[in-house]
Design an enzyme around this catalytic site. Sequence first.
Site, PDB file in Angstrom:
ATOM      1  CG  PHE A  31      -1.930   1.148   1.149  1.00 34.52           C
ATOM      2  CD1 PHE A  31      -2.786   1.315   0.065  1.00 34.52           C
ATOM      3  CD2 PHE A  31      -1.960   2.089   2.161  1.00 34.52           C
ATOM      4  CE1 PHE A  31      -3.660   2.402   0.005  1.00 34.52           C
ATOM      5  CE2 PHE A  31      -2.830   3.171   2.116  1.00 34.52           C
ATOM      6  CZ  PHE A  31      -3.680   3.326   1.036  1.00 34.52           C
ATOM      7  NE  ARG A  51      13.501  -1.206   9.554  1.00 40.09           N
ATOM      8  CZ  ARG A  51      13.231  -0.471  10.643  1.00 40.09           C
ATOM      9  NH1 ARG A  51      14.219   0.010  11.365  1.00 40.09           N
ATOM     10  NH2 ARG A  51      11.983  -0.259  10.998  1.00 40.09           N
ATOM     11  CE  LYS A 207      -9.583  -3.979   7.117  1.00 40.50           C
ATOM     12  NZ  LYS A 207      -9.077  -3.849   5.777  1.00 40.50           N
ATOM     13  CB  SER A 270      -9.019 -11.901   3.605  1.00 47.33           C
ATOM     14  OG  SER A 270      -9.994 -12.258   4.566  1.00 47.33           O
ATOM     15  CG  ASN A 272      -8.552 -11.311   9.105  1.00 47.05           C
ATOM     16  OD1 ASN A 272      -7.931 -11.657  10.112  1.00 47.05           O
ATOM     17  ND2 ASN A 272      -8.223 -10.255   8.386  1.00 47.05           N
TER      18      ASN A 272
END
Lengths: 357, 357
Positions: A31, A51, A207, A270, A272
Site C-alpha cells: 500500500f 530500511r 473490520k 483473506s 481472516n
Amino acid sequence: MSDLQFKDLVEPVAIDKKTALRVTVLGGGSFGTAMANTAVRNGCDTMIWIRDEAIAKEINATHVNKRYLPDFKLEDGLRAVSNLEQAVCDRDIILVAIPSHSFRDVLRQIKPFISAQAVISLTKGVEAKTFSFMSDIIREELPEVPYGVLSGPNLAKEIVAGQPAGTVIASDSELVRYAVQQALHSALFRVFGSDDVHGVELGGALKNIYAVAMGMAAAYKVGENTKSMILTRALAEMSRFAVKLGANPLTFLGLSGVGDLFATCNSPLSRNYQVGFALGSGKTLDQATKELGQTAEGINTIVQVNTRAKELDVYMPITQALYEVIFEGAPPLNIAVSLMKNGHRSDVEFVLPHHEV
Amino acid sequence: MSDLQFKDLVEPVAIDKKTALRVTVLGGGSFGTAMANTAVRNGCDTMIWIRDEAIAKEINATHVNKRYLPDFKLEDGLRAVSNLEQAVCDRDIILVAIPSHSFRDVLRQIKPFISAQAVISLTKGVEAKTFSFMSDIIREELPEVPYGVLSGPNLAKEIVAGQPAGTVIASDSELVRYAVQQALHSALFRVFGSDDVHGVELGGALKNIYAVAMGMAAAYKVGENTKSMILTRALAEMSRFAVKLGANPLTFLGLSGVGDLFATCNSPLSRNYQVGFALGSGKTLDQATKELGQTAEGINTIVQVNTRAKELDVYMPITQALYEVIFEGAPPLNIAVSLMKNGHRSDVEFVLPHHEV
C-alpha cells in the site's frame, strides 16, 4: 464488452499546473508503494523510505517492488532511499505505512528530523498491549505535528492497476486534508475528507473481526439475509465502540466504515475469512492457524477489542461470541443462535435508543 | 462440517405463553406468505388474503403456495381467505403485502372494515406518478389508523428455509412496534425497531437503483475497491435524499439501509443487476429488457427519483448518470470517469459538511 479501460479515459496530470509537494512514504509494503506511485503521478516530488538499502537500490534500478508488487512497473520519478534523515528532512508530507508493531519506533526515529511536516498514518490496526490507535501514537510521540489518518477500501493491487477507488483523509486540520488531497487525489483515486480521526481509523482497525465472523457464517452456508444481518450488526457494535471513544457514528456510513467492511467481508481469500471458515467447519484455532501458515490479524484484534470493550462497558456481542468460540471452546452454532435470541432490539440505537424500542 | 441446521437448535414457541394476536396478511406473494407463516409459528391466529378464490382454496387444501413458494410446506394453522371483509374485520394487525401499483386501491377497499387495527406496509417501492411512499398512502387513505412499515434484507425463500434473518419495524407508535415484534420476532427472524418511518422505507425503495449500477460496474470487471466506493456513494445519495424528506441519515447504517443494499448488490441473479450488466456491455435498454423478458423495477425507480431529486434540489450523481446512460445514450465509461472527477469531497457530509472539506 468494450476493451476500453478506465485509465485510457483519464488525462495525465499537467505537472506544471500542480504544486510540487514534497512527499515521502515511510515503508515499502504494497500500500505504501501504491501511494508513493500515486503521488508521483500527481506531480509530487516523491520519495519512498525502505530500511533495507539493497531493496531501495533495486527499486531505483528496476522500478519494480519485487516483493510486494512484482507485476507492476513503478513510475520512473519515484526515488527509493534508505537514509531516514534524507527521507524526512525538508519534506511537506510524511505518509507512514509501517506495521503497527513498529509504528511507534519509527516515529521516535524521525522525531529529530521533524519541523513543519504533516504526518499521516496509512496503517490500519491497533498497537498490541497499549491498545493505541496510530493517531494516538502520533500525538504521543510527535505532539506538535499536524497529522491525519488515511483509511478506506484500498487493495493496493487494484489501485496500481488503475481500477477506480476512493479513500478518506481524516484530520482536524483543513490544511492537512487539503495537502493530502493535492498529493493523492485523481480521477481514479478519490480522496474524500473527514474530521473524525478516531472514527475513520476505527473502521480499518476493527473490520478484520467481522471478516472472521463472515467466514464462519459461510461454513454454515448462510444466505444473503444472514450475511446482511451480520454486516449491520457489525456496524452497530463498531459504531457503539467508536462513539464511546468520541467518534461520530455517521462516519461508519462512509468509505472507511461500511466501505472497508464490505470489501473485507467480500474477500473469501483473506486470512481472516479463511480462519473463520475453518473454525465454522469445526476446526480449532491451532488447526486453522497451522493450515494458513500464520496467525490472522483478526484473531489478535478479537482478543484486544474483547478486553477493551469490557473495560469500557461497550456491548459487543459478535466480538464476545467469537472470543468464546475461539478461546473457550463454545460451539459456534449455539453461540449464533443465542446471539439471535438475545440482545438489543433497536436497529440503529443512535436513531431509537434501546430502552425506547 | 456439521449437518446441524440453525432451526434444529431453536425451541418451538410455547403457544399458550404467547398473546394470540390476530394477524392478517393481504397478498399472497412470496414475502407476504413467508410473513404469514412466521406469524403462525409465533402462535398468532393468522389469515392470508388472496384475491383469487381458487388459489386460496388450493392453499387451504395443500398448504403450498404453488406459484410463489412451490417447494415449501406452509404451517397447517395458516388460513387463506378471499373475502376482504372477513380478512380485515376484528383483527389486530393487517400486514399489507400488495404491489405498489395496487397498494392504494386495496387500502380504499379495506377502509370500511378498519376500526382499531394497526396497518403495516410490507411493500418496497414508490407509487408511480405520485411518488408516494407506502406510509404516505396509508396516511392519506386511512388517516386515523396506527401504522408502520417493515423493511430489511428479507429474501422470502431464505426465511422459510429457516436461515437467520433480521428486519426493521418502523413506526412512531411504540405499541405498533411492540405488537409487530410479538407477531413476528423469533430466534431465526429478528425484528428490530425504529421510529424513522421514511428512512426505513426509503432504503427498500431506492436500493434497486444501485443494483443496476453494480451490474453495470461488473460488466467492466471492477475490483472490490470500486464496488465499495459505489456502495458508499450510493449510501451518500440515498441518505441525502432521505434527509431532505425528514429522515435520519443514521437509519442507513441499519438493516433497512446498508443491509438491504448489500444483499441487493450481492445478488447477481436479480433483474436489476442483470439489466445493469447488459447496459454496461453496450446493449440498449430495449435489448436488455427483451433479453430479460420484463422491465426491471430499478429502471422505473431511476426515472422517478431522478425527476424528484431535481425538484427537491438533491445532488444524486449516480442516479443522474444512470438516467443519462439509459435514456440519453451517454457512454457508460465516460460517465463513470466524470463521476470520479467531479462532485463532493466530503466522505460523509453529515460528519463534515462539503464546504468545510
